[in-house]
Design a protein around this motif. Structure first.
Motif, mmCIF file in Angstrom:
data_model
loop_
_atom_site.group_PDB
_atom_site.id
_atom_site.type_symbol
_atom_site.label_atom_id
_atom_site.label_comp_id
_atom_site.label_asym_id
_atom_site.label_seq_id
_atom_site.Cartn_x
_atom_site.Cartn_y
_atom_site.Cartn_z
ATOM 1 N N SER A 127 0.829 -1.201 0.000
ATOM 2 C CA SER A 127 0.000 0.000 0.000
ATOM 3 C C SER A 127 0.871 1.262 0.000
ATOM 4 N N LEU A 128 2.017 1.150 0.628
ATOM 5 C CA LEU A 128 2.924 2.301 0.597
ATOM 6 C C LEU A 128 3.422 2.564 -0.822
ATOM 7 N N ILE A 129 3.674 1.453 -1.527
ATOM 8 C CA ILE A 129 4.191 1.612 -2.892
ATOM 9 C C ILE A 129 3.121 2.198 -3.808
ATOM 10 N N GLU A 130 1.896 1.852 -3.505
ATOM 11 C CA GLU A 130 0.810 2.404 -4.320
ATOM 12 C C GLU A 130 0.785 3.924 -4.242
ATOM 13 N N ASN A 131 1.217 4.435 -3.108
ATOM 14 C CA ASN A 131 1.219 5.893 -2.947
ATOM 15 C C ASN A 131 2.598 6.505 -3.211
ATOM 16 N N TRP A 132 3.358 5.808 -4.025
ATOM 17 C CA TRP A 132 4.731 6.222 -4.312
ATOM 18 C C TRP A 132 4.837 7.705 -4.671
ATOM 19 N N ASP A 133 3.946 8.141 -5.523
ATOM 20 C CA ASP A 133 4.051 9.508 -6.029
ATOM 21 C C ASP A 133 3.784 10.553 -4.955
ATOM 22 N N ASP A 134 3.071 10.143 -3.906
ATOM 23 C CA ASP A 134 2.779 11.110 -2.853
ATOM 24 C C ASP A 134 3.898 11.185 -1.821
ATOM 25 N N GLU A 135 4.844 10.290 -1.969
ATOM 26 C CA GLU A 135 5.924 10.255 -0.979
ATOM 27 C C GLU A 135 7.007 11.237 -1.395
ATOM 28 N N HIS A 136 7.135 12.305 -0.617
ATOM 29 C CA HIS A 136 8.047 13.369 -1.042
ATOM 30 C C HIS A 136 9.488 13.121 -0.650
ATOM 31 N N SER A 137 9.693 12.302 0.354
ATOM 32 C CA SER A 137 11.051 12.142 0.842
ATOM 33 C C SER A 137 11.779 11.038 0.086
ATOM 34 N N ALA A 138 12.902 11.396 -0.506
ATOM 35 C CA ALA A 138 13.686 10.408 -1.238
ATOM 36 C C ALA A 138 14.209 9.331 -0.299
ATOM 37 N N GLU A 139 14.497 9.735 0.920
ATOM 38 C CA GLU A 139 15.015 8.778 1.905
ATOM 39 C C GLU A 139 13.998 7.656 2.117
ATOM 40 N N LEU A 143 12.021 2.182 1.061
ATOM 41 C CA LEU A 143 10.923 1.376 0.568
ATOM 42 C C LEU A 143 11.437 0.339 -0.430
ATOM 43 N N LEU A 144 12.318 0.775 -1.307
ATOM 44 C CA LEU A 144 12.887 -0.138 -2.291
ATOM 45 C C LEU A 144 13.594 -1.296 -1.598
ATOM 46 N N THR A 145 14.445 -0.939 -0.634
ATOM 47 C CA THR A 145 15.223 -1.963 0.036
ATOM 48 C C THR A 145 14.326 -2.899 0.840
ATOM 49 N N ALA A 146 13.342 -2.307 1.506
ATOM 50 C CA ALA A 146 12.471 -3.119 2.348
ATOM 51 C C ALA A 146 11.677 -4.118 1.507
ATOM 52 N N VAL A 147 11.217 -3.661 0.402
ATOM 53 C CA VAL A 147 10.399 -4.555 -0.422
ATOM 54 C C VAL A 147 11.276 -5.671 -1.003
ATOM 55 N N MET A 148 12.524 -5.374 -1.254
ATOM 56 C CA MET A 148 13.461 -6.415 -1.683
ATOM 57 C C MET A 148 13.618 -7.471 -0.591
ATOM 58 N N LYS A 149 13.871 -6.994 0.624
ATOM 59 C CA LYS A 149 14.088 -7.930 1.722
ATOM 60 C C LYS A 149 12.849 -8.795 1.932
ATOM 61 N N CYS A 150 11.713 -8.151 1.860
ATOM 62 C CA CYS A 150 10.459 -8.847 2.067
ATOM 63 C C CYS A 150 10.281 -9.909 0.987
ATOM 64 N N LEU A 198 6.948 -5.839 -5.410
ATOM 65 C CA LEU A 198 8.318 -5.594 -5.863
ATOM 66 C C LEU A 198 8.325 -5.036 -7.271
ATOM 67 N N GLY A 199 7.520 -5.669 -8.116
ATOM 68 C CA GLY A 199 7.448 -5.189 -9.502
ATOM 69 C C GLY A 199 7.025 -3.745 -9.559
ATOM 70 N N ALA A 200 6.002 -3.440 -8.774
ATOM 71 C CA ALA A 200 5.494 -2.071 -8.775
ATOM 72 C C ALA A 200 6.561 -1.109 -8.266
ATOM 73 N N ALA A 201 7.274 -1.533 -7.222
ATOM 74 C CA ALA A 201 8.286 -0.655 -6.628
ATOM 75 C C ALA A 201 9.408 -0.393 -7.618
ATOM 76 N N LEU A 202 9.882 -1.456 -8.284
ATOM 77 C CA LEU A 202 10.984 -1.273 -9.223
ATOM 78 C C LEU A 202 10.560 -0.387 -10.382
ATOM 79 N N ALA A 203 9.341 -0.587 -10.840
ATOM 80 C CA ALA A 203 8.862 0.252 -11.946
ATOM 81 C C ALA A 203 8.800 1.705 -11.508
ATOM 82 N N ALA A 204 8.237 1.911 -10.315
ATOM 83 C CA ALA A 204 8.127 3.284 -9.828
ATOM 84 C C ALA A 204 9.506 3.879 -9.613
#
Lengths: 843, 450
Positions: A488-500, A505-512, A524-530
């Motif tokens: 759900s966090l990845i779905e709101n990728w565009d609203d997330e202003h902080s690069a940190e 998020l990228l790393t966490a979704v990888m680990k998961c 993961l697919g969605a995160a990598l695409a975003a």
């Protein structure tokens, strides 16, 4: 009269509203200028007041200069003073008109009334007009000889003013020497104090020739002069006492009994109501005892009570200044203050700058016995209405947890924070729980249970969000919803202003993904695409990197992204110990308040009187004048500078302390020795530099594993090596090379008595070496320890030799370290260097 | 060593501005003021008294609502400058009698005259009101002290310390009385600020007394003064733990530590606890002391909050004055932060309560209860019914408090430190000067947790 309030509207100087008023004033002044009518002085006073009030609020009233001067022919001293104030402010911009004032000022300098003489002399010296300096010399000369002490105090400062306008005029008139004479002979202590201030400024400014300046600076720090001041310290005003104490802090006593004498003499200064005097005294005590661990610790015990009294007796501003120093001491030796923790509790009405310091101190002094109480107190602040302080308090709890005391109870408290449901409390607590888990993974079970209940929607702050995401990734196997929350966090990728946050998020979704592939694949697919589409370079790159890794080999990717982790045992400290030592060196200055060494916030020429003894001449390297050279660390550990500081000072005192430590006669009220011996490293840990206990210099060479070349008599044979007499090397290149090159030769010699004598003027050595084509790039130190950095270049090629040479005149030892571009030539160079030294008479 | 000195009004206007070394740019006062203002507006609390902007170090202290500031580029001693600023404010007050924006504006020429003598080229020359007298020629223009707004408890703290309202402290050291002759008198004030933190169960967590013996002399001829303190006074608590509450509270006065003014001779202090000094003109602290020995707090506070039903809660605050009935505390103010979602508060005082004010400060969600007077031995209760806009989460006591209290109690001192006698060793026989020894206790941080 019209108070400045009237003109508040036009607080900016360029406003036209001021102009009309100024020209009004001009004509009124002109009318009054020649008037001798009764009451004219009163009218003048009113007008002058107006002029000064405009000047105060920043309206330019320089245009009435002529009129002011014309009106100044008066016997009314109040008028005179206003006129002088005005003239001092605008003379620089109107040098021609300033000439008009010279006449009446010079006349007043000869007035019967010493008050008028002093006043006129002060104003004369405040004109700041370079081509009028010739008129200053005469009045200054007689002012220094005046029978009235008020005039003499003014004249002494006048000399300093003249020096700033024209150093050469000042030196040509031999004023520095006169000041020196006055300093040692005048009966008035304020005259003496002003002489000291003036001479310190004159001899540490860049414009004086380095050799003379350094000799004079040394004289100021010589035993007779320092003792002369210390013995009559109580006759000085409290402000002058501070200057004397500052001088004493730089003095290097020759033995322990001298140290105890000085401390006994100054003991009652610690009871002074003026915090500046107390802090200056403390500086003397701390610096004198730096090499004597036990006494140093006793000093800490001794100064505790006076410092605490100062903290609670003054205004909040004054207590802040003192508290900053207490803070420094607490950070250096928390153990000594651990039973005083209640003094660091915050009071609800204290300003937040005070509270912040106190929280840091509470964190530092926490140990096994007081942690419970401290943490309980901190938890009270966490619920505080003052949100910034509440946050700091939570962070403090976390830091204490990371110090390993009573973790069990603290973890419970932190988890309670998470349940408090205040946004900022939750945010801070999340960050802490993350750090805690990195250090104590064994707590993951308890923490995760609570963290899992936090809705990510309630966490908005980037740092907290990143922490939460990190935990989701790291503990995704234990947190049932992890993949879905991440999704759900990845779905709101565009609203997330902080690069940190996006990176996490990228790393966490990888680990998961590695732990629960089927559930996470989509996310993961969605995160990598975003991520690949992300405009932020780092996010984009990381996404691409992960993508390629996965493409290449999933097992390798797992090894890279989610390797088994070791618990972090120590989090990196933000400040290096060198910087801390440097700040300690600059005790009782702004460095302590800012928690930065002075070179980080002042220009070179404004370092103040705290440094001049550390530099010989004007040969400092680079932008920063001097920093610690830590023999144990070598220069590479050290950012830029190569001059002396704590390390060497300790070395200086090292030999003194070689003998058996005898119990101090210092103060019977101090804690007994046996008590301090039980934790001997407490005080050491603070002042000394890691890896450098006050040992003899021999041990240092051993430490470096270089072996100590025997001091076997070197035979000076005529070397084939030729040096370039006009070699040049800029300081930064020197530093760079010094850092890069290994030591090719390290030697120790014995210095002959003549050499010791010749070194009273180190500059002579520098000149001598130069005739041998060996150039000095930096030097420093004070008797008996000198340090020089030389360089030389081969005549035919640009291959350089770099030399560090430390000479201790009291132990009559010289150590050299040679680094060379061409290592094979270093032996030959070494003989050249020795020859040069021996010709000077050093060897 | 400082470069510039200036005094700014609360709005940021320059009242005086003196440049000693011309090393710092002209607009420094403006840069300074903007920074201080900005600090507050950024929600970072008060600006620290020392900060650095572009290589310029700015120092300031707040006195009587004015900003006394200095700048320098040099790495100077921070205490030196802050002590100096405070001292300059005191010298100016000695001369003007009253220190505020009005008096400063009226007398700015005199202030310039003082500044000229106090500092030369950035170096302190003297801060002694007495020494300065010989070189100051302006007469102070008096402002009418009676016209000043009365000093509420807040004003006392705004001045940063220990001032007691009264006519004596508003008299200039140099100006003559309307009658022409100076009145021979000397004031010795024992001012104590007490800090106590009570736990939710009423137990004392920490307590401290910070005291000052302050002197202001209007005596001619600089006679020697002898001040005798409690004979059994002891200093330093060596060997005992610092927070030792086992002792009964009576018995000898034990100070943790103290310090003394430059002019004080301690020759006989160790023997009979007598301080000898020749007071110079103007106001100065003879001795500062600090005590953490157990003492009986003047007030006990009992506060609790109960959730009556959803969106409602009731706060009860009880105050017990635990001092002799002959003593009256004044300007008492009790404050308590309420939950942020509080929308309405209705107060309920005891029947017959006089001189009480109650208020709910909407902006910072604070309850305020003012009591003009509290007579020793009395007991006061306030009930407040709160209405919330949302339900509280869980533990409501975590959302409120702590209760804090400010007060002034004249002729009372918690430490039991006393001036046994004040002796004026007069060379010339004149009328017996007036001697005033006054005690006052103020709350510094007086807090009860819930």
């Amino acid at each position: 009269m019209a108070p400045p309030a009237q003109s508040q509207r036009s607080s900016s100087p360029s406003q036209p509203s001021g102009k009309g008023e100024v020209s009004d004033l001009k004509s009124q002044l002109r009318q009054l200028a020649g008037s001798r009518a009764p009451g004219a002085d009163d009218s003048k006073r009113e007008l002058f007041k107006k002029v000064i009030s405009y000047m105060t609020i920043g309206i330019d009233v320089s245009s009435v200069f002529g009129e002011m001067v014309m009106c100044s022919a008066t016997s009314d001293i109040v008028l005179k003073k206003m006129c002088y104030l005005y003239v001092g402010n605008y003379a620089k911009g109107n040098p021609d008109l300033a000439l008009l004032t010279i006449n009446f000022l010079q006349r007043d300098c000869k007035d019967e009334d010493p008050m008028i003489r002093g006043l006129a002399l002060r104003s004369l010296c405040s004109l700041r007009v370079a081509n009028l300096v010739e008129y200053l010399v005469g009045p200054l000369g007689s002012g220094l000889k005046d029978s009235n002490s008020y005039v003499r105090t003014v004249a002494v400062i006048g000399v300093l003013k003249l020096y700033h306008i024209s150093a050469s005029t000042c030196v040509d008139a031999d004023f520095p020497a006169t000041l020196k004479h006055l300093m040692l002979n005048d009966s008035d202590t304020q005259v003496v104090a002003n002489c000291l201030s003036a001479l310190q400024e004159i001899w540490s400014s860049g414009t004086t020739t380095s050799e003379e300046a350094s000799r004079e600076r040394e004289t100021l720090l010589s035993k007779p002069v320092v003792y002369y001041f210390l013995n009559r310290i109580k006759e000085f005003s409290e402000w002058a006492q501070c200057i004397v104490l500052e001088l004493a802090a730089k003095y290097v006593p020759s033995d322990n009994s001298e140290i105890f004498d000085i401390m006994n003499l100054l003991e009652d200064r610690l009871q002074h109501a003026n915090g500046a005097v107390v802090l200056a005294t403390i500086k003397v005590f701390l610096h004198l005892t730096l090499s004597m661990t036990d006494v140093h610790q006793q000093v800490y015990e001794r100064i505790k009570a006076p410092l605490l009294t100062l903290v609670s007796s003054g205004s909040p501003e004054q207590s802040y200044a003192v508290l900053s120093h207490l803070h420094l001491l607490v950070m250096r030796a928390p153990f000594i203050f651990s039973s005083d923790y209640k003094h660091f509790y915050c009071q609800y009405n204290e300003p937040s700058y005070v509270k912040k310091l106190k929280l840091e101190m509470l964190t530092a002094v926490a140990n096994e016995s007081n942690t419970y109480e401290i943490v309980t107190e901190l938890c009270e602040y966490a619920a505080n209405v003052d949100i910034p302080i509440a946050r700091e308090s939570i962070r403090a709890v976390g830091k204490i947890a990371l110090q390993q005391y009573d973790v069990n109870a603290i973890v419970d408290r932190l988890l309670q924070f998470l349940e408090m449901e205040k946004d900022y409390v939750t945010a801070e607590a999340l960050v802490l729980v993350k750090d805690l888990l990195r250090k104590y993974p064994q707590w993951s079970h308890d923490c995760i249970a609570v963290v899992g209940n936090i809705s990510s929607k309630n966490v908005q702050e980037p740092k907290a969000k990143a922490a939460l995401i990190w935990m989701l990734g790291e503990y995704s196997q234990d947190m049932q919803d992890a993949p879905y929350i991440l999704e759900s966090l990845i779905e709101n990728w565009d609203d997330e202003h902080s690069a940190e946050v996006r990176l996490h998020l990228l790393t966490a979704v990888m680990k998961c993904f590695f732990k629960r592939p089927p559930e996470t694949q989509r996310a993961l697919g969605a995160a990598l695409a975003a991520g690949l589409a992300d405009f932020h370079q780092d996010v984009h790159d990381r996404a691409l990197f992960y993508y390629r890794l996965l493409q290449y080999n999933v097992t390798v990717a797992e090894r890279v992204v989610n390797p088994p982790k070791q618990a972090v045992s120590v989090f990196a400290d933000t400040q290096s110990s060198e910087i801390k030592d440097r700040i300690f060196d600059e005790f009782n200055s702004l460095s302590v308040v800012y928690q930065k060494p002075s070179y980080m916030f002042t220009d070179k020429e404004h370092r103040g009187p705290f440094e001049f003894s550390d530099e010989l001449g004007n040969l400092s390297i680079g932008a920063e004048s001097s920093d610690t050279v830590v023999p144990g660390h070598r220069v590479e550990a050290n950012d830029k500078d190569l001059l002396l500081s704590t390390a060497e000072k300790e070395e200086t005192r090292g030999p003194i302390n070689n003998g058996v430590y005898s119990a101090p006669s210092y103060d019977s009220s101090l804690v007994s020795l046996s008590a301090s011996q039980s934790q001997p490293d407490v005080a050491i840990s603070s002042p000394t530099i890691p890896g450098h206990a006050p040992q003899s210099s021999l041990a240092i060479d051993d430490l470096l594993g270089l072996g100590v070349p025997a001091a076997a008599a070197p035979v000076p044979s005529p070397p084939p090596l030729k040096l370039n007499s006009k070699a040049v090397l800029d300081p930064s290149t020197f530093q760079q090379k010094w850092r890069q090159l290994p030591i090719s030769l390290s030697q120790e010699y014995t210095v002959s008595p003549q050499g010791v004598g010749a070194l009273t003027t180190p500059q002579a050595l520098l000149r001598h070496m130069q005739t041998h084509s060996i150039h000095c790039i930096a030097s420093g130190g004070q008797s008996p320890n000198f340090k020089f950095f030389f360089f030389a270049q081969k005549a035919e090629e640009s291959s350089s030799f770099l030399i560090e040479c430390i000479i201790n005149t009291s132990s009559a030892k010289a150590q050299t370290k040679i680094k060379a571009d061409d290592q094979s030539a270093s032996q030959a160079f070494s003989s050249l260097f020795q020859t040069a030294l021996s010709k000077f008479g050093v060897l | 060593m400082i470069s510039q000195f200036f005094v700014l009004s609360q709005r940021g206007d320059n009242i005086v501005f003196r440049d000693y070394r011309y090393e710092v740019q002209k607009g420094s006062a403006e840069i300074f003021f903007r920074k201080v203002k900005f600090w507050k507006e950024n929600g970072e609390g008060d600006a620290p008294p020392i900060f650095n902007v572009d290589g310029v170090n700015y120092f300031h202290v707040k006195v009587a609502g004015l900003l006394f500031a200095a700048t320098t580029r040099v790495n100077v001693s921070s205490s030196h400058v802050l002590e100096l600023l405070q001292r300059i404010a005191r010298v100016i007050k000695d001369y003007l009698g009253v220190l505020n924006e009005d008096s400063l504006r009226k007398n700015f020429v005199l202030v310039y005259e003082l500044l000229d003598e106090v500092i030369d080229f950035g170096y302190v020359q003297t801060t002694s009101t007495e020494v300065l007298k010989s070189s100051i020629f302006n007469e102070p223009i008096m402002v009418d002290a009676a016209r000043l707004p009365s000093l509420g408890p807040a004003a006392i703290f705004m001045q940063g310390a220990k001032r007691m309202p009264g006519t004596a402290v508003t008299k200039s050291v140099v100006a003559n009385e309307p009658g022409g002759r100076k009145r021979e008198e000397i004031f010795v004030d024992i001012i104590e600020k007490i800090s106590v933190t009570f736990s939710s169960s009423g137990y004392i967590l920490t307590s401290e007394i910070d005291g000052t013996i302050q002197m202001k002399s209007y005596l001619t001829g600089n006679p020697e003064i002898r001040l005798a303190l409690n004979e059994d006074l002891s200093i330093g608590r060596s060997g005992r733990s610092i927070y030792d509450y086992s002792s009964s509270g009576s018995g000898p006065v034990v100070l943790d530590d103290c310090n003394f003014h430059e002019s004080v001779h301690l020759d006989s202090f160790d023997i009979d606890r007598t301080l000898t000094l020749i007071p110079s003109d103007g106001e100065f602290p003879v001795m500062n002391y600090r005590m953490t020995q157990e003492f009986k707090p003047p007030f006990r506070i009992n506060a609790f909050i109960e959730e009556a039903r959803p969106l409602k809660a009731e706060v009860t605050i009880k105050i017990y004055a635990e001092f002799a009935s002959s003593i009256i505390a004044n300007t008492v103010l009790v404050q308590m932060p309420l939950p942020t979602y509080t929308t309405r508060v209705s107060f309920e005082l005891e029947p017959g309560a006089a001189g009480n004010t109650t208020d709910f400060k909407e902006a910072n969600k604070k309850l305020e209860w003012g009591l003009k007077k509290i007579v020793g031995g009395s007991e006061h209760t306030l009930r407040a019914k709160l209405t919330f806009s949302q339900e509280s989460h869980g533990n409501i006591t975590k959302e409120v408090g702590p209760v804090s209290m400010t007060f002034t109690i004249p002729m009372y001192n918690a430490s039991k430190l006393q001036v046994k006698y004040l002796q004026i060793v007069k060379k010339v026989k004149t009328d017996n000067p007036y001697r005033w020894v006054r005690y006052v206790t103020q709350a510094n941080s007086y807090v009860a947790r819930l």
